[in-house]
Design an enzyme around this catalytic site. Sequence first.
Site, PDB file in Angstrom:
ATOM      1  N   GLU A   1      -8.388   4.160 -12.447  1.00  0.00           N
ATOM      2  CA  GLU A   1      -7.684   3.167 -13.256  1.00  0.00           C
ATOM      3  C   GLU A   1      -7.827   1.767 -12.664  1.00  0.00           C
ATOM      4  O   GLU A   1      -8.035   0.781 -13.381  1.00  0.00           O
ATOM      5  CB  GLU A   1      -6.203   3.537 -13.370  1.00  0.00           C
ATOM      6  CG  GLU A   1      -5.947   4.890 -13.997  1.00  0.00           C
ATOM      7  CD  GLU A   1      -5.850   6.018 -12.987  1.00  0.00           C
ATOM      8  OE1 GLU A   1      -5.225   7.037 -13.300  1.00  0.00           O
ATOM      9  OE2 GLU A   1      -6.400   5.871 -11.860  1.00  0.00           O
TER      10      GLU A   1
ATOM     11  N   HIS B   1      25.114   0.672 -23.084  1.00  0.00           N
ATOM     12  CA  HIS B   1      24.987   0.591 -24.533  1.00  0.00           C
ATOM     13  C   HIS B   1      23.820   1.429 -25.036  1.00  0.00           C
ATOM     14  O   HIS B   1      23.364   1.227 -26.171  1.00  0.00           O
ATOM     15  CB  HIS B   1      24.818  -0.872 -24.962  1.00  0.00           C
ATOM     16  CG  HIS B   1      26.043  -1.688 -24.706  1.00  0.00           C
ATOM     17  ND1 HIS B   1      27.027  -1.867 -25.654  1.00  0.00           N
ATOM     18  CD2 HIS B   1      26.464  -2.349 -23.595  1.00  0.00           C
ATOM     19  CE1 HIS B   1      28.001  -2.620 -25.146  1.00  0.00           C
ATOM     20  NE2 HIS B   1      27.682  -2.917 -23.899  1.00  0.00           N
TER      21      HIS B   1
ATOM     22  N   GLY C   1       0.813   5.702  -0.160  1.00  0.00           N
ATOM     23  CA  GLY C   1       0.900   4.600  -1.109  1.00  0.00           C
ATOM     24  C   GLY C   1       2.315   4.216  -1.476  1.00  0.00           C
ATOM     25  O   GLY C   1       2.654   3.034  -1.564  1.00  0.00           O
ATOM     26  N   ARG C   2       3.190   5.204  -1.662  1.00  0.00           N
ATOM     27  CA  ARG C   2       4.565   4.908  -2.074  1.00  0.00           C
ATOM     28  C   ARG C   2       5.405   4.345  -0.940  1.00  0.00           C
ATOM     29  O   ARG C   2       6.552   3.954  -1.158  1.00  0.00           O
ATOM     30  CB  ARG C   2       5.201   6.158  -2.673  1.00  0.00           C
ATOM     31  CG  ARG C   2       5.170   7.382  -1.772  1.00  0.00           C
ATOM     32  CD  ARG C   2       5.411   8.648  -2.583  1.00  0.00           C
ATOM     33  NE  ARG C   2       5.347   9.870  -1.792  1.00  0.00           N
ATOM     34  CZ  ARG C   2       4.205  10.504  -1.487  1.00  0.00           C
ATOM     35  NH1 ARG C   2       3.049   9.994  -1.865  1.00  0.00           N
ATOM     36  NH2 ARG C   2       4.228  11.623  -0.795  1.00  0.00           N
TER      37      ARG C   2
ATOM     38  N   LYS D   1      -7.076   1.978  -1.584  1.00  0.00           N
ATOM     39  CA  LYS D   1      -7.499   2.325  -0.228  1.00  0.00           C
ATOM     40  C   LYS D   1      -8.965   2.749  -0.190  1.00  0.00           C
ATOM     41  O   LYS D   1      -9.726   2.322   0.674  1.00  0.00           O
ATOM     42  CB  LYS D   1      -6.608   3.439   0.331  1.00  0.00           C
ATOM     43  CG  LYS D   1      -6.894   3.768   1.788  1.00  0.00           C
ATOM     44  CD  LYS D   1      -6.095   4.987   2.262  1.00  0.00           C
ATOM     45  CE  LYS D   1      -4.616   4.764   2.237  1.00  0.00           C
ATOM     46  NZ  LYS D   1      -3.869   5.909   2.831  1.00  0.00           N
TER      47      LYS D   1
ATOM     48  N   GLU E   1       7.385  12.123  -6.284  1.00  0.00           N
ATOM     49  CA  GLU E   1       6.077  12.398  -5.704  1.00  0.00           C
ATOM     50  C   GLU E   1       6.219  12.935  -4.287  1.00  0.00           C
ATOM     51  O   GLU E   1       5.392  13.731  -3.836  1.00  0.00           O
ATOM     52  CB  GLU E   1       5.215  11.127  -5.706  1.00  0.00           C
ATOM     53  CG  GLU E   1       3.749  11.387  -5.387  1.00  0.00           C
ATOM     54  CD  GLU E   1       2.872  10.183  -5.664  1.00  0.00           C
ATOM     55  OE1 GLU E   1       2.404  10.038  -6.818  1.00  0.00           O
ATOM     56  OE2 GLU E   1       2.650   9.381  -4.737  1.00  0.00           O
TER      57      GLU E   1
ATOM     58  N   LYS F   1      -6.420  14.075 -12.673  1.00  0.00           N
ATOM     59  CA  LYS F   1      -7.470  13.076 -12.444  1.00  0.00           C
ATOM     60  C   LYS F   1      -8.845  13.736 -12.410  1.00  0.00           C
ATOM     61  O   LYS F   1      -9.827  13.181 -12.923  1.00  0.00           O
ATOM     62  CB  LYS F   1      -7.197  12.320 -11.138  1.00  0.00           C
ATOM     63  CG  LYS F   1      -5.950  11.443 -11.203  1.00  0.00           C
ATOM     64  CD  LYS F   1      -5.866  10.467 -10.055  1.00  0.00           C
ATOM     65  CE  LYS F   1      -5.647  11.125  -8.734  1.00  0.00           C
ATOM     66  NZ  LYS F   1      -5.438  10.153  -7.641  1.00  0.00           N
TER      67      LYS F   1
END
Length: 540
Positions: free
Chosen positions: A223, A394, A277-278, A217, A363, A503
């Site tokens: 990153e 398993h 964002g999510r 955005k 979050e 961050k």
Amino acid sequence: MVSTFTPVAGGPLATAAWHELGRLARDRGRLSVAAAFATDPARADAFAVEAEGLLLDFSRQRLDRDVLGALLRLADERGLRSAIEAMFRGEIVNVTEGRQVLHVALRGARTPLDDAAANPWGADIARAVLDERGRMLAFAAAVRCGDVRGSAGRPFTDVVNIGIGGSDLGPCMAVEALRAYADGPRVHFVSNVDGCDLADALADADPATTLFLVCSKTFTTQETLANARSARAWLAEALGEAAVREHFAAVSVNAAAMDAFGVHPDYRFVLWDWVGGRYSLWSSIGLSIAIAIGVPRFGELLAGGAALDRHFRKASWEANLPVLMALLGIWNVNFLRLPTLAVLPYHARLRRFPAFLQQLEMESNGKRVGLTGEAVEYETAPVVWGEPGSNAQHSFFQLLHQGTPRAALDFLVGAESSCGRPEQQQLAIANCLAQAEAFMRGQHGVPAQRIHEGDRPATVLAFRRLDPWTLGHLVALYEHKVFAQSVIWGINAFDQYGVELGKKLCDGVLPLVRGERPPAEAPPSLRRALAFLRRDAPGN
């Protein structure tokens, strides 16, 4: 002027229903669900709801009618209905950041714009959504059919989505889930900053036929920019600087940064500050999804989410799928003291769904301070984790069946195969239902090492087939579950201040890692690790 939503005063501890639930939790002790089935022939129907093509079977949860009734009253006492309406009307429900919360408009906006029933968020929001959606989908269609091409005039065969968090988890999950419908260019996802994601995505890619989508955005996410710059260098080295603009699109509001980077001016799409964002896969962040599955199917994804929105707004609590899931979670977290939720999809193509829900739930509701600014006195948000079910059987099911840590369980299963193998789908269904029964019934009257205590609370969420419509349902279902829980807990599901500190500290640590500052300037807590890592780094 947009109004600000006013939540019900006080927290859940001030409600009569919360105290009643506490009493019921103490009085019921370890309710035997198997015994409850034996004494109540109607239990399977009383604790299951079928709506919107989904079945929510929570009959294996450790509750009875009294508990369910108190949970439903809790929703009323916490003003959930008015909070839902406030969100849909575009009131400021993200109060700490002073923002609207309108991911519902991304999938629900439609014409006529001035129809308040169709667009409760208002005509201006609807117009902005429809205009930007039209631009994004036109671009996706042009990439798919070859009208938009690379600098060498060749159609794109590979699309690389570069983002992180909500700009990666949602689209990546959706493209994987809808692989049966993916008939466009190959879509890859790059998020991890160490460069390996990018190296893997580009291993077999041809620069002349590769399109990059940079999703940030602000166009400042550390990153994402590190990966985008590496991708740019790879492309420029192969095709020259002039080719960059033909191979980079972006979802961002930072025009100056996109200019400096070299993003094509017609390949830019916006994301509003009222979309977290999510919650953004429905927006231009979903460009990679639309390129993978096509415009009509992306429309089905949106329509599935919008249908669940209407259900969430209108259904009574007793029949409301997201509200029931929210209340079950509160019962398990706050009253049965179960700190984790295992999400177990019996569908290989939902393998990224637990990871998507980790961000969505933790979050959003991983908060220690309520809307009043005071620390809460109860748990919020379970730790969410999981894996596709048959693999999980398993690996970690042993601990869930017989270990001392306890968890609540969500089983997801479809009736139809997504790959044309009905006999194997039947085996998956049988495994899912058998495990749900085993967690409930347990095993007794056997040597100690073979005893299963049972009464592990499990919900089975069943659907017909994993198609775009259904995936839209599932994502919106969990989105609204999270919001409903935040209202009841009295917290804000839409800020995320907890992700910022690390961050910020990284900006100070990076020069130490690069050797641009002397090791003596490092905090004592970092010196040993820095010394070890720098000693073996290339160039040292």
